[in-house]
Design a protein around this motif. Structure first.
Motif, short mmCIF file in Angstrom:
data_model
loop_
_atom_site.label_atom_id
_atom_site.label_comp_id
_atom_site.label_asym_id
_atom_site.label_seq_id
_atom_site.Cartn_x
_atom_site.Cartn_y
_atom_site.Cartn_z
N LEU A 266 -16.61 -14.81 -13.94
CA LEU A 266 -17.26 -14.29 -15.13
C LEU A 266 -18.73 -14.67 -15.18
O LEU A 266 -19.30 -15.08 -14.19
CB LEU A 266 -16.52 -14.80 -16.37
N SER B 16 -12.95 -25.50 -23.98
CA SER B 16 -12.71 -25.07 -22.60
C SER B 16 -12.01 -26.16 -21.81
O SER B 16 -12.40 -27.32 -21.85
CB SER B 16 -14.02 -24.70 -21.91
N GLN C 32 -13.06 -23.29 -17.27
CA GLN C 32 -14.40 -23.40 -16.68
C GLN C 32 -14.41 -22.92 -15.23
O GLN C 32 -15.38 -22.30 -14.77
CB GLN C 32 -14.87 -24.85 -16.75
N ARG D 187 -16.13 -12.86 -23.12
CA ARG D 187 -15.93 -13.78 -21.99
C ARG D 187 -14.80 -14.75 -22.28
O ARG D 187 -13.96 -15.02 -21.42
CB ARG D 187 -17.22 -14.55 -21.69
N LYS D 188 -14.78 -15.31 -23.49
CA LYS D 188 -13.72 -16.24 -23.86
C LYS D 188 -12.35 -15.56 -23.82
O LYS D 188 -11.35 -16.14 -23.40
CB LYS D 188 -13.97 -16.81 -25.26
N GLU E 61 -11.34 -15.43 -20.25
CA GLU E 61 -11.08 -16.75 -19.68
C GLU E 61 -9.63 -17.18 -19.86
O GLU E 61 -9.03 -17.76 -18.95
CB GLU E 61 -11.99 -17.81 -20.34
N LYS F 171 -14.23 -19.11 -15.18
CA LYS F 171 -15.53 -18.60 -15.64
C LYS F 171 -16.54 -18.67 -14.51
O LYS F 171 -17.27 -17.70 -14.24
CB LYS F 171 -16.02 -19.43 -16.82
N SER G 3 -22.17 -16.56 -17.37
CA SER G 3 -22.40 -17.85 -18.02
C SER G 3 -22.73 -17.75 -19.50
O SER G 3 -22.46 -18.69 -20.26
CB SER G 3 -23.52 -18.61 -17.31
#
Length: 237
Positions: A127, A115, A120, A135-136, A139, A123, A129
């Motif tokens: 987004l 990341s 970050q 999620r990735k 991102e 996110k 945690s």
């Protein structure tokens, strides 16, 4: 006739539900893009999803927004060199690091993080945690877009003001007062280094009660920050 009307109502109901779902998905996809543009002006002070969570569950949080120029350069250097040493060289995603992680995963190695600060930041803003491939996957395009819309300086300013430094402690100003009783502008190199290395896991790592391992990391971060030079040039252009 009654059966036909019933079937027609069912089809209409199903069509309406699909439309609602599609519109909801469209809003979820477009909202982060709209907010990214809205967050570009320096007078806008964004909040993170974790901060919103704390408000929803009535936990409350501490955060005092501080402009980039009022943050000790040592803190900026320490965080950048600890979290994303190629921050000024990439455009939101460090593809070299990503490829290294992918190659390692294919070879059976334990997955490692790749990341960037941009990843970050998006996110934290948009987004959730918990880790997941979904999620990735979200991102990456959001980080590329944020890096294109915001200056590097604005990106770092937002990151340092929404990062979590402990339960209910958000942003470097609140963290500086909580741990050291001073403003972010007065942090020493050593204090900045401890805050930087605590950032990846603030609920376990304490800047004021460091373990031996954390102390070693802080000394390394302090040394790298002192030698940062051209690595942070994009923040002061």
């Amino acid at each position: 006739m009654a059966k036909k009307r019933k079937k027609s109502k069912q089809r209409s109901s199903g069509y309406s539900l699909r439309r609602i779902v599609m519109r909801a998905i469209l809003v979820i996809v477009l909202l982060p893009l709209v907010l990214t543009v809205a967050y570009k002006p320096s007078f806008v002070h964004p909040v993170s999803t974790l901060m919103i969570r704390d408000l929803v569950f009535a936990h409350g949080y501490a955060r005092s927004w501080v402009p980039f120029d009022e943050i000790a350069p040592a803190l900026v250097q320490s965080v950048l060199m600890s979290e994303d040493g190629r921050f000024c060289a990439h455009h939101g995603v460090d593809w070299d690091a990503v490829n290294t992680v992918i190659d390692g995963a294919l070879d059976g190695e334990r997955p490692r993080g790749a990341s960037t600060i941009a990843m970050q930041t998006v996110k934290n803003l948009f987004l959730w945690s918990s880790r997941s491939y979904l999620r990735k996957g979200l991102e990456v395009p959001l980080a590329l877009f944020a890096d294109a819309v915001w200056s590097k300086r604005r990106l770092m300013e937002i990151y340092l003001n929404i990062a979590e430094w402990g339960p209910g402690i958000y942003g470097i100003e609140a963290a500086s007062y909580y741990y050291y009783g001073i403003s972010a502008s007065r942090l020493s190199r050593r204090q900045a280094a401890y805050l930087a290395v605590a950032l990846p896991n603030p609920n376990v790592r304490s800047p004021v009660k460091p373990s031996r391992g954390l102390t070693r990391l802080a000394r390394l971060a302090e040394r790298r920050a002192h030698q940062s030079g051209a690595y942070i040039k994009c923040l002061y252009e």
